[in-house]
Write a protein that holds these residues in place. Structure first.
Motif, PDB file in Angstrom:
ATOM      1  N   CYS A  50      -4.937  -7.825  -1.002  1.00 29.44           N
ATOM      2  CA  CYS A  50      -4.114  -6.936  -0.185  1.00 29.44           C
ATOM      3  C   CYS A  50      -4.847  -5.628   0.120  1.00 29.44           C
ATOM      4  O   CYS A  50      -5.647  -5.142  -0.682  1.00 29.44           O
ATOM      5  CB  CYS A  50      -2.820  -6.647  -0.939  1.00 29.44           C
ATOM      6  SG  CYS A  50      -1.629  -5.645  -0.031  1.00 29.44           S
ATOM      7  N   CYS A  51      -4.540  -5.056   1.293  1.00 26.82           N
ATOM      8  CA  CYS A  51      -5.125  -3.761   1.664  1.00 26.82           C
ATOM      9  C   CYS A  51      -4.383  -2.599   1.015  1.00 26.82           C
ATOM     10  O   CYS A  51      -4.819  -1.447   1.109  1.00 26.82           O
ATOM     11  CB  CYS A  51      -5.112  -3.587   3.174  1.00 26.82           C
ATOM     12  SG  CYS A  51      -3.459  -3.376   3.903  1.00 26.82           S
ATOM     13  N   GLY A  52      -3.221  -2.884   0.374  1.00 26.07           N
ATOM     14  CA  GLY A  52      -2.476  -1.829  -0.305  1.00 26.07           C
ATOM     15  C   GLY A  52      -1.339  -1.256   0.497  1.00 26.07           C
ATOM     16  O   GLY A  52      -0.655  -0.344   0.042  1.00 26.07           O
ATOM     17  N   SER A  53      -1.096  -1.784   1.694  1.00 29.81           N
ATOM     18  CA  SER A  53       0.010  -1.276   2.515  1.00 29.81           C
ATOM     19  C   SER A  53       1.346  -1.765   1.967  1.00 29.81           C
ATOM     20  O   SER A  53       2.119  -0.999   1.423  1.00 29.81           O
ATOM     21  CB  SER A  53      -0.176  -1.699   3.972  1.00 29.81           C
ATOM     22  OG  SER A  53       0.963  -1.343   4.733  1.00 29.81           O
ATOM     23  N   ALA A  54       1.620  -3.064   2.145  1.00 31.45           N
ATOM     24  CA  ALA A  54       2.764  -3.729   1.515  1.00 31.45           C
ATOM     25  C   ALA A  54       4.089  -3.006   1.721  1.00 31.45           C
ATOM     26  O   ALA A  54       4.755  -2.630   0.762  1.00 31.45           O
ATOM     27  CB  ALA A  54       2.490  -3.935   0.020  1.00 31.45           C
TER      28      ALA A  54
ATOM     29  N   PRO B 296       0.901   5.317  -4.434  1.00 30.89           N
ATOM     30  CA  PRO B 296      -0.267   5.741  -3.648  1.00 30.89           C
ATOM     31  C   PRO B 296      -1.610   5.588  -4.358  1.00 30.89           C
ATOM     32  O   PRO B 296      -2.626   5.343  -3.703  1.00 30.89           O
ATOM     33  CB  PRO B 296       0.037   7.209  -3.334  1.00 30.89           C
ATOM     34  CG  PRO B 296       1.032   7.649  -4.360  1.00 30.89           C
ATOM     35  CD  PRO B 296       1.848   6.432  -4.671  1.00 30.89           C
ATOM     36  N   GLU B 297      -1.635   5.727  -5.680  1.00 27.27           N
ATOM     37  CA  GLU B 297      -2.919   5.650  -6.383  1.00 27.27           C
ATOM     38  C   GLU B 297      -3.486   4.231  -6.329  1.00 27.27           C
ATOM     39  O   GLU B 297      -4.658   4.015  -5.975  1.00 27.27           O
ATOM     40  CB  GLU B 297      -2.765   6.097  -7.839  1.00 27.27           C
ATOM     41  CG  GLU B 297      -4.097   6.139  -8.588  1.00 27.27           C
ATOM     42  CD  GLU B 297      -3.968   6.688 -10.005  1.00 27.27           C
ATOM     43  OE1 GLU B 297      -4.898   6.461 -10.788  1.00 27.27           O
ATOM     44  OE2 GLU B 297      -2.949   7.337 -10.310  1.00 27.27           O
ATOM     45  N   ILE B 298      -2.651   3.240  -6.698  1.00 23.27           N
ATOM     46  CA  ILE B 298      -3.115   1.847  -6.656  1.00 23.27           C
ATOM     47  C   ILE B 298      -3.414   1.445  -5.220  1.00 23.27           C
ATOM     48  O   ILE B 298      -4.422   0.791  -4.927  1.00 23.27           O
ATOM     49  CB  ILE B 298      -2.053   0.900  -7.263  1.00 23.27           C
ATOM     50  CG1 ILE B 298      -1.754   1.291  -8.712  1.00 23.27           C
ATOM     51  CG2 ILE B 298      -2.514  -0.551  -7.197  1.00 23.27           C
ATOM     52  CD1 ILE B 298      -0.587   0.551  -9.335  1.00 23.27           C
ATOM     53  N   SER B 299      -2.536   1.848  -4.309  1.00 21.77           N
ATOM     54  CA  SER B 299      -2.733   1.532  -2.899  1.00 21.77           C
ATOM     55  C   SER B 299      -4.055   2.091  -2.388  1.00 21.77           C
ATOM     56  O   SER B 299      -4.778   1.421  -1.633  1.00 21.77           O
ATOM     57  CB  SER B 299      -1.575   2.107  -2.076  1.00 21.77           C
ATOM     58  OG  SER B 299      -1.811   1.967  -0.700  1.00 21.77           O
ATOM     59  N   GLY B 300      -4.394   3.303  -2.797  1.00 22.33           N
ATOM     60  CA  GLY B 300      -5.639   3.920  -2.359  1.00 22.33           C
ATOM     61  C   GLY B 300      -6.857   3.153  -2.834  1.00 22.33           C
ATOM     62  O   GLY B 300      -7.849   3.008  -2.096  1.00 22.33           O
TER      63      GLY B 300
ATOM     64  N   ILE C 265       1.481  -4.227  11.537  1.00 22.53           N
ATOM     65  CA  ILE C 265       1.389  -2.787  11.778  1.00 22.53           C
ATOM     66  C   ILE C 265       1.147  -2.010  10.490  1.00 22.53           C
ATOM     67  O   ILE C 265       0.450  -0.988  10.498  1.00 22.53           O
ATOM     68  CB  ILE C 265       2.664  -2.265  12.499  1.00 22.53           C
ATOM     69  CG1 ILE C 265       2.535  -0.779  12.844  1.00 22.53           C
ATOM     70  CG2 ILE C 265       3.917  -2.535  11.659  1.00 22.53           C
ATOM     71  CD1 ILE C 265       1.419  -0.447  13.795  1.00 22.53           C
ATOM     72  N   GLY C 266       1.680  -2.465   9.375  1.00 22.62           N
ATOM     73  CA  GLY C 266       1.445  -1.776   8.112  1.00 22.62           C
ATOM     74  C   GLY C 266      -0.024  -1.769   7.746  1.00 22.62           C
ATOM     75  O   GLY C 266      -0.577  -0.739   7.333  1.00 22.62           O
ATOM     76  N   CYS C 267      -0.689  -2.912   7.923  1.00 22.46           N
ATOM     77  CA  CYS C 267      -2.122  -2.999   7.640  1.00 22.46           C
ATOM     78  C   CYS C 267      -2.919  -2.115   8.594  1.00 22.46           C
ATOM     79  O   CYS C 267      -3.883  -1.458   8.194  1.00 22.46           O
ATOM     80  CB  CYS C 267      -2.595  -4.442   7.756  1.00 22.46           C
ATOM     81  SG  CYS C 267      -1.760  -5.608   6.657  1.00 22.46           S
ATOM     82  N   ILE C 268      -2.526  -2.115   9.865  1.00 17.25           N
ATOM     83  CA  ILE C 268      -3.219  -1.294  10.857  1.00 17.25           C
ATOM     84  C   ILE C 268      -3.159   0.179  10.450  1.00 17.25           C
ATOM     85  O   ILE C 268      -4.171   0.888  10.443  1.00 17.25           O
ATOM     86  CB  ILE C 268      -2.599  -1.503  12.253  1.00 17.25           C
ATOM     87  CG1 ILE C 268      -2.908  -2.913  12.763  1.00 17.25           C
ATOM     88  CG2 ILE C 268      -3.112  -0.446  13.243  1.00 17.25           C
ATOM     89  CD1 ILE C 268      -2.181  -3.290  14.035  1.00 17.25           C
ATOM     90  N   THR C 269      -1.968   0.644  10.091  1.00 18.18           N
ATOM     91  CA  THR C 269      -1.783   2.046   9.715  1.00 18.18           C
ATOM     92  C   THR C 269      -2.573   2.386   8.452  1.00 18.18           C
ATOM     93  O   THR C 269      -3.227   3.433   8.358  1.00 18.18           O
ATOM     94  CB  THR C 269      -0.290   2.346   9.498  1.00 18.18           C
ATOM     95  OG1 THR C 269       0.439   1.975  10.680  1.00 18.18           O
ATOM     96  CG2 THR C 269      -0.053   3.814   9.204  1.00 18.18           C
ATOM     97  N   GLN C 270      -2.521   1.494   7.470  1.00 17.51           N
ATOM     98  CA  GLN C 270      -3.192   1.717   6.197  1.00 17.51           C
ATOM     99  C   GLN C 270      -4.706   1.758   6.364  1.00 17.51           C
ATOM    100  O   GLN C 270      -5.371   2.714   5.945  1.00 17.51           O
ATOM    101  CB  GLN C 270      -2.803   0.591   5.225  1.00 17.51           C
ATOM    102  CG  GLN C 270      -3.587   0.535   3.922  1.00 17.51           C
ATOM    103  CD  GLN C 270      -3.054   1.453   2.851  1.00 17.51           C
ATOM    104  OE1 GLN C 270      -2.301   2.383   3.130  1.00 17.51           O
ATOM    105  NE2 GLN C 270      -3.437   1.210   1.615  1.00 17.51           N
ATOM    106  N   ILE C 271      -5.267   0.741   6.985  1.00 19.47           N
ATOM    107  CA  ILE C 271      -6.725   0.629   7.090  1.00 19.47           C
ATOM    108  C   ILE C 271      -7.298   1.717   7.983  1.00 19.47           C
ATOM    109  O   ILE C 271      -8.388   2.244   7.735  1.00 19.47           O
ATOM    110  CB  ILE C 271      -7.109  -0.782   7.586  1.00 19.47           C
ATOM    111  CG1 ILE C 271      -6.710  -1.825   6.513  1.00 19.47           C
ATOM    112  CG2 ILE C 271      -8.596  -0.873   7.893  1.00 19.47           C
ATOM    113  CD1 ILE C 271      -6.810  -3.263   6.985  1.00 19.47           C
ATOM    114  N   ALA C 272      -6.554   2.085   9.027  1.00 20.05           N
ATOM    115  CA  ALA C 272      -7.047   3.097   9.963  1.00 20.05           C
ATOM    116  C   ALA C 272      -7.281   4.444   9.307  1.00 20.05           C
ATOM    117  O   ALA C 272      -8.089   5.243   9.792  1.00 20.05           O
ATOM    118  CB  ALA C 272      -6.070   3.258  11.130  1.00 20.05           C
ATOM    119  N   THR C 273      -6.584   4.710   8.198  1.00 22.44           N
ATOM    120  CA  THR C 273      -6.789   5.987   7.507  1.00 22.44           C
ATOM    121  C   THR C 273      -8.044   5.988   6.647  1.00 22.44           C
ATOM    122  O   THR C 273      -8.384   7.017   6.064  1.00 22.44           O
ATOM    123  CB  THR C 273      -5.575   6.329   6.609  1.00 22.44           C
ATOM    124  OG1 THR C 273      -5.430   5.325   5.591  1.00 22.44           O
ATOM    125  CG2 THR C 273      -4.291   6.407   7.420  1.00 22.44           C
TER     126      THR C 273
END
Length: 439
Positions: free
Chosen positions: A359-363, A371-375, A398-406
């Motif tokens: 997982c990219c951590g968005s979920a 946020p720490e594990i997600s980061g 869209i969740g993955c797009i938003t997460q990875i784009a950062t």
């Protein structure tokens, strides 16, 4: 796994279902190798097997959830990589869903945790409120450094980091209406517009409607559609989730009765996993069980639907795409090849990143609540995507797009935006500086 539920406990259909799921687990531990939180934290209780033990003990003894159970269940991404890996067919998704409902009913969370969850449940499923919240984020940014000093405010810091600096204008495509096919009609579908997606990136649904209508498919954006319910569903707020599911079932059944539907098209794979589960979610509701099962059977990811159409193939265009398979796509819906085959047929060179199952951590709201594990997961995912040396990233959520784009400068788009471009659409705005495809 041996269980010891009483006949009285098994009279509850939810407990009976969980007991049947628990009995399938053979403690093999295959799931630990593909679980993002176990790979990241190395704690057995943060693996599917460890959580299964915690859930079994809690449900079997009929006791309220405690802080330990809540901690480890909250850390679960519901990525469902364990379901893909499990050789015994353990239905972990529905087991953890039941555990979250039990937690919601029996555990009183700390004040700030309750506040954060209430804010998310009151804002994210409603596009108007969500747009307002994003606009207000600029007033919170000057206080971000101060907020970082207070651990309880870390979810709100995460919200500020995820909020885009600029928000696209509302799209007319999000309004209820019918979009006629541009050629001889070959199908009629309803499009789920979604909650966060039309606010964060309306270009995704715009590309979907343009592409389908060019291909001869009539697209209906129904009146009265609401959030799919996945956000509150994964918080254990089951009645709210079921209310959303019933509302959408009513909306789509009206469209079926009015003009028929070949499919309900979903462009956010997280929503797709939930809608395809409506039949299970509403199985105990005699008024909705059959209708919900029909809706679930009609639900299709946009790539799943396009794969069933006769699309032309293009010569290679000299553009390389790293395909990020969202967890809800590959594990939740078991759609793995269709998006890549569509991109290849459209002329793109497609590369798979290493550790594509992680997982990219968005979920959903995980990147806000954890946020720490997600980061850590985001950094790992970005490293693997950038290592492909691709020109752009494509994904279906869209969740993955938003997460990875950062975390990267690589352009990241929805798969359907690239397909729309390849089959006659305008160049996506995110690719304005990229070399144009030949031909």
């Amino acid at each position: 796994m041996q269980t010891n539920f009483t006949p009285a406990q098994l009279a509850d259909p939810h407990v009976a279902e969980s007991e049947a799921i628990l009995r399938k687990c053979v403690h093999c531990g295959f799931c630990t190798a593909t679980c993002p939180t176990y790979v990241t934290l190395g704690n057995e209780l943060d693996s599917p097997r460890g959580r299964i033990y915690l859930i079994k003990d809690m449900l079997e003894n009929g006791r309220p959830a405690d802080a330990e159970v809540v901690t480890h269940i909250d850390r679960c991404l519901s990525c469902l990589a364990c379901v893909t890996t499990c050789p015994s067919g353990v239905d972990y998704m529905h087991l953890v869903d039941h555990a979250r409902i039990h937690i919601e009913e029996t555990y009183k969370r700390p004040l700030m945790d309750r506040l954060t969850r209430n804010v998310l449940a009151a804002v994210l499923p409603y596009p108007g409120r969500f747009r307002l919240a994003l606009n207000l984020a600029r007033f919170g940014r000057p206080f971000e450094r101060l907020m970082k000093r207070i651990p309880a405010l870390s979810p709100f810091v995460a919200m500020l980091n995820l909020a885009p600096r600029s928000i696209p204008a509302p799209s007319p495509f999000a309004k209820p209406g019918q979009h006629r096919p541009q050629t001889e009609r070959r199908g009629r579908v309803a499009l789920l517009t979604g909650c966060a997606q039309p606010v964060l990136d309306p270009a995704i649904n715009e590309a979907t409607i343009r592409l389908l209508t060019r291909l001869g498919v009539e697209v209906v954006v129904p009146e009265g559609e609401v959030c799919c319910g996945s956000l509150v569903h994964h918080m254990g707020r089951e009645e709210q989730a079921l209310a959303s599911a019933r509302a959408n079932v009513d909306v789509w059944m009206r469209e079926i009765e009015a003009g028929g539907l070949d499919a309900i098209i979903i462009t956010a794979s997280g929503c797709g996993t939930t809608i395809k589960d409506y039949g299970h979610m509403l199985r105990l509701d005699p008024a909705y069980a059959d209708m919900a099962a029909k809706i679930s059977a009609l639900a299709k990811d946009i790539t799943e639907y396009l794969a069933g159409l006769d699309l032309p193939s293009h010569m290679p265009r000299g553009i390389t795409v790293a395909y990020h398979s969202a967890c809800s796509m590959q594990h939740g819906q078991r759609i793995t090849m269709a998006p890549k085959l569509l991109l290849k047929a459209a002329g793109f060179t497609v590369r798979d990143p290493a550790e594509g199952h992680l997982c990219c951590g968005s979920a959903g709201t995980y990147n806000i609540m954890q946020p720490e594990i997600s980061g850590q997961l985001k950094a790992r995912k970005v490293r693997n995507l950038e290592a492909t040396k691709a020109d752009i990233i494509a994904t279906g959520n869209i969740g993955c797009i938003t997460q990875i784009a950062t975390g990267t400068e690589m352009p990241i788009l929805h798969t359907v935006e690239l397909l729309d471009w390849a089959y006659g659409g305008d160049t996506p705005a995110k690719l304005s500086g990229l070399k144009q495809p030949a031909g």
